[in-house]
Design a protein around this motif. Structure first.
Motif, mmCIF file in Angstrom:
data_model
loop_
_atom_site.group_PDB
_atom_site.id
_atom_site.type_symbol
_atom_site.label_atom_id
_atom_site.label_comp_id
_atom_site.label_asym_id
_atom_site.label_seq_id
_atom_site.Cartn_x
_atom_site.Cartn_y
_atom_site.Cartn_z
ATOM 1 N N VAL A 7 0.822 -1.201 0.000
ATOM 2 C CA VAL A 7 0.000 0.000 0.000
ATOM 3 C C VAL A 7 0.855 1.250 0.000
ATOM 4 C CG1 VAL A 7 -1.719 1.294 1.218
ATOM 5 C CG2 VAL A 7 -1.744 -1.147 1.333
ATOM 6 N N ARG A 8 0.306 2.338 -0.552
ATOM 7 C CA ARG A 8 1.006 3.602 -0.571
ATOM 8 C C ARG A 8 0.319 4.632 0.298
ATOM 9 N NH1 ARG A 8 0.898 5.597 -6.311
ATOM 10 N NH2 ARG A 8 -1.207 5.362 -5.680
ATOM 11 N N GLY A 531 9.328 6.669 0.008
ATOM 12 C CA GLY A 531 8.999 5.404 -0.636
ATOM 13 C C GLY A 531 10.240 4.805 -1.250
ATOM 14 N N LEU A 532 10.832 3.808 -0.595
ATOM 15 C CA LEU A 532 12.175 3.372 -0.980
ATOM 16 C C LEU A 532 12.249 2.010 -1.661
ATOM 17 C CD1 LEU A 532 14.187 4.482 2.181
ATOM 18 C CD2 LEU A 532 14.126 5.581 -0.059
ATOM 19 N N PHE A 533 11.516 1.021 -1.192
ATOM 20 C CA PHE A 533 11.746 -0.350 -1.659
ATOM 21 C C PHE A 533 11.113 -0.612 -3.018
ATOM 22 C CE2 PHE A 533 10.752 -4.859 -2.032
ATOM 23 C CZ PHE A 533 12.023 -5.393 -1.838
ATOM 24 N N THR A 598 6.549 3.987 -11.747
ATOM 25 C CA THR A 598 6.222 3.670 -10.363
ATOM 26 C C THR A 598 6.381 4.897 -9.481
ATOM 27 O OG1 THR A 598 6.986 1.400 -10.691
ATOM 28 C CG2 THR A 598 6.760 2.154 -8.432
ATOM 29 N N ARG A 599 7.480 5.626 -9.693
ATOM 30 C CA ARG A 599 7.708 6.843 -8.915
ATOM 31 C C ARG A 599 6.617 7.880 -9.193
ATOM 32 N NH1 ARG A 599 10.488 5.922 -4.487
ATOM 33 N NH2 ARG A 599 12.527 4.995 -4.874
ATOM 34 N N GLU A 600 6.177 7.937 -10.449
ATOM 35 C CA GLU A 600 5.138 8.896 -10.790
ATOM 36 C C GLU A 600 3.850 8.592 -10.038
ATOM 37 O OE1 GLU A 600 3.398 12.169 -12.199
ATOM 38 O OE2 GLU A 600 5.512 11.629 -12.449
ATOM 39 N N LEU A 601 3.544 7.310 -9.860
ATOM 40 C CA LEU A 601 2.366 6.942 -9.078
ATOM 41 C C LEU A 601 2.521 7.396 -7.628
ATOM 42 C CD1 LEU A 601 1.580 3.363 -10.407
ATOM 43 C CD2 LEU A 601 0.254 5.444 -10.790
ATOM 44 N N LEU A 602 3.721 7.238 -7.083
ATOM 45 C CA LEU A 602 3.961 7.681 -5.719
ATOM 46 C C LEU A 602 3.832 9.198 -5.613
ATOM 47 C CD1 LEU A 602 6.958 5.439 -4.627
ATOM 48 C CD2 LEU A 602 4.703 5.506 -3.580
#
Length: 606
Positions: A7-8, A531-533, A598-602
């Motif tokens: 989850v984010r 958000g690292l992993f 993926t980063r853009e989603l975060l």
């Protein structure tokens, strides 16, 4: 083969009772009664900035007496995904996963206190070869695809690869968002213009902000679905999903707000808790509206971003002194501050968006210069169009110009004094969860006083303390489960944290760690990304993978070296390291694209 749920955080994605739409990929094995033809993966639930929910029970309930038995025992009917179900997922990712990608729905009750009152839908993506993720939907597919590209002979991302061989990565859109049953609210009147609050706390301006807060609260508070959009219901949704998958334990990866959800679940269902990673943690016991990011943002800007920007002054039009760079945004005209703050906030928390951060800084400098003599809007636009932002980088110059030109409407309104009504919000779940999860003061004077203090300590940041519909939300009916339950009865959880994270500051994460005596934290020194992993270093990723694969915990306070920007001095306890990327993947270009998506989603929801 077991599953992991991910989850984010920081914006809001919450699952709603009803149907969970799901995507999975295959790799040999069985998940409950499901035939799986591929490596295992995780359940990725993307949620955002919301506070903890309460809830009790759920452990040791006799199946015959369990009112949720029908939900937990439902059979998941997998089928090939159609174009709508894979919308937003890169075609290359869908193609690479091929027949390993399939979709399904899982039913959950709308109201857990009255399960017979009706169902709703939760959108979900379940894979076999993948990773945890974003909306829960796309994020999982992207992680699954990334795991397949890892070169197992390399170092950094090997942990993700190893996890994908044992776990199924399952992503779901939490209630209210994505493929879940949507929460939709409507304003009863137009919003009104509010000047930049940190520099205008006049009664008139504050009253305008409070007027908008009440409109926002009234829009959602009485919507029939709204009482069921909260962390407690989402945690219970995850337990239904766990049972429907046939897993005795829930394995979970939560980012940002997702760390609240993970800790909430472990406190609500300690006996069903498996291995949990809390990545970029909030303070569990503090309501989210009280968890200000402003001071951490100011510190990151002054002590990291500004130092790096100073090394770039020969390449980009910025002040050529550290003092000038540090006051770049506070020197900008007040009418531009809200626009610039939003642009900066969207990129500054992420190390790999540092170039975008410098672009926003260049635009801010140009806006200040172009507006200094109060030209007409037409002349202002001409000045921004002719300004040189990056003398030797046409692409960055164009991007900075577009950011600067985005301020023209705000400038025109400031010059004429005629303001169009602000656009109605589109993100209704975030405030609903934030305001439903924990009670906060309903006294506007309290929030104005907080905003005044924060504005002095962190003038770069916007004042979310006054832009706060929770002031008018009304009674909170959710009861937060005590974290001491998880500490006493759940297996140890693993935490992962950037030293300088501005969205979930280290102090709050350490408070949560202190309440979990058996937990361990991997602290990435010198890093500030949220958000690292997977991080791409053996120190971080191998420790995480070893925990999921064996249950073995690293030392309680484990320190790993982080990626430190040039020109920024790392802490003496952790040397700066360089990102080794190329040999980590069989197709570095595709892997880079997946990581960026993926980063853009975060960034979008974090």
């Amino acid at each position: 083969m077991e599953a992991i749920i991910a989850v984010r955080y920081f914006r809001t994605l919450i699952a709603i009772p009803g149907t969970i739409r799901a995507l999975r990929s295959h790799i040999a094995g069985r998940v409950g009664g499901l035939q799986i033809i591929g490596p295992g993966h995780a359940i990725a639930a993307s949620l955002c900035a919301a506070s903890l929910l309460s809830g009790c029970g759920g452990d040791g309930v006799d199946q015959q007496a369990d009112p949720l038995a029908a939900y937990k025992s439902q059979q998941i009917a997998w089928a090939p995904c159609n174009a709508e179900q894979t919308h937003g997922i890169p075609a290359l990712t869908v193609s690479a996963l091929g027949a390993d990608l399939s979709c399904a729905q899982v039913k959950v009750p709308m109201d857990y206190a009255h399960p017979s009152s009706g169902d709703i839908s939760i959108g979900a993506i379940l894979f076999n070869p993948g990773g945890p993720g974003g909306d829960g939907y796309q994020f999982g597919a992207l992680k699954a695809s990334l795991a397949r590209l890892v070169n197992p002979a390399s170092g950094g991302y090997r942990g993700l690869y190893d996890m994908s061989r044992k776990f199924d990565f399952v992503g779901f859109s939490p209630r209210g968002v994505g493929r879940s049953t949507q929460l939709s609210c409507s304003l009863s009147a137009p919003l009104v213009h509010v000047d930049w609050l940190p520099t205008n706390l006049s009664q008139q301006n504050v009253d305008r902000a409070l007027h908008n807060d009440k409109l926002y609260a009234d829009a959602c508070r009485n919507v029939p679905l709204a009482p069921f959009i909260n962390t407690d219901s989402t945690a219970r949704d995850m337990d239904v999903l766990r049972a429907a998958l046939g897993d005795a334990k829930l394995n979970y990866i939560g980012y940002s707000y997702g760390t609240l959800l993970g800790a909430w679940y472990a406190s609500l269902f300690p006996q069903q808790t498996g291995r949990i990673l809390l990545d970029s943690s909030v303070d569990y016991d503090m309501p989210l509206p009280l968890q200000s990011q402003a001071v951490a943002q100011q510190t990151l800007y002054d002590d990291t971003i500004s130092l790096y920007a100073l090394t770039k002054v020969s390449q980009v039009a910025l002040p050529n002194t550290l003092a000038g760079i540090r006051t770049l945004f506070t020197d900008a005209p007040d009418w531009s501050r809200d626009y610039l703050a939003a642009r900066l906030y969207s990129v500054m928390p992420y190390h790999d968006a540092i170039d975008d951060t410098i672009i926003v800084m260049a635009a801010a400098y140009a806006i200040t210069q172009a507006s200094a003599l109060h030209p007409t809007p037409e002349a202002y636009a001409t000045a921004l169009s002719s300004h040189i932002y990056f003398p030797n980088d046409p692409e960055s110059n164009e991007e900075a110009q577009q950011v600067a030109l985005g301020s023209i409407t705000d400038y025109s309104e400031a010059v004429t004094g005629v303001y169009a009504p602000p656009q109605a919000p589109t993100d209704w779940v975030n405030p609903t969860v934030r305001c439903s999860d924990a009670p906060v003061s309903s006294n506007p004077a309290y929030w104005v006083s907080r905003a005044s203090v924060i504005a002095r300590e962190a003038p770069i940041a916007h004042s979310s303390d006054i832009d706060n519909p929770c002031i008018y939300w009304g009674p909170v009916t959710v009861t937060r489960p005590a974290l001491s339950v998880a500490a006493k009865s759940a297996p140890p959880v693993l935490m992962l944290q950037s030293e300088n994270d501005m969205l979930t500051p280290l102090a709050g994460a350490q408070t949560t760690l202190s309440a979990l005596p058996s937990a361990s934290m991997i602290l990435v020194n010198g890093e500030y990304s949220h958000g690292l992993f997977p991080y791409g270093t053996a120190c971080v990723d191998s420790n995480v993978a070893h925990y999921f694969l064996t249950g073995a915990m690293p030392p309680r306070n484990t320190v790993c070296a982080g990626y430190v920007l040039p020109g920024v001095v790392a802490n003496a306890s952790a040397a700066s390291i360089k990102r080794a990327f190329g040999d980590s993947f069989t197709d570095p270009e595709q892997a880079q694209d997946i990581i960026e998506r993926t980063r853009e989603l975060l960034r979008t929801h974090g």
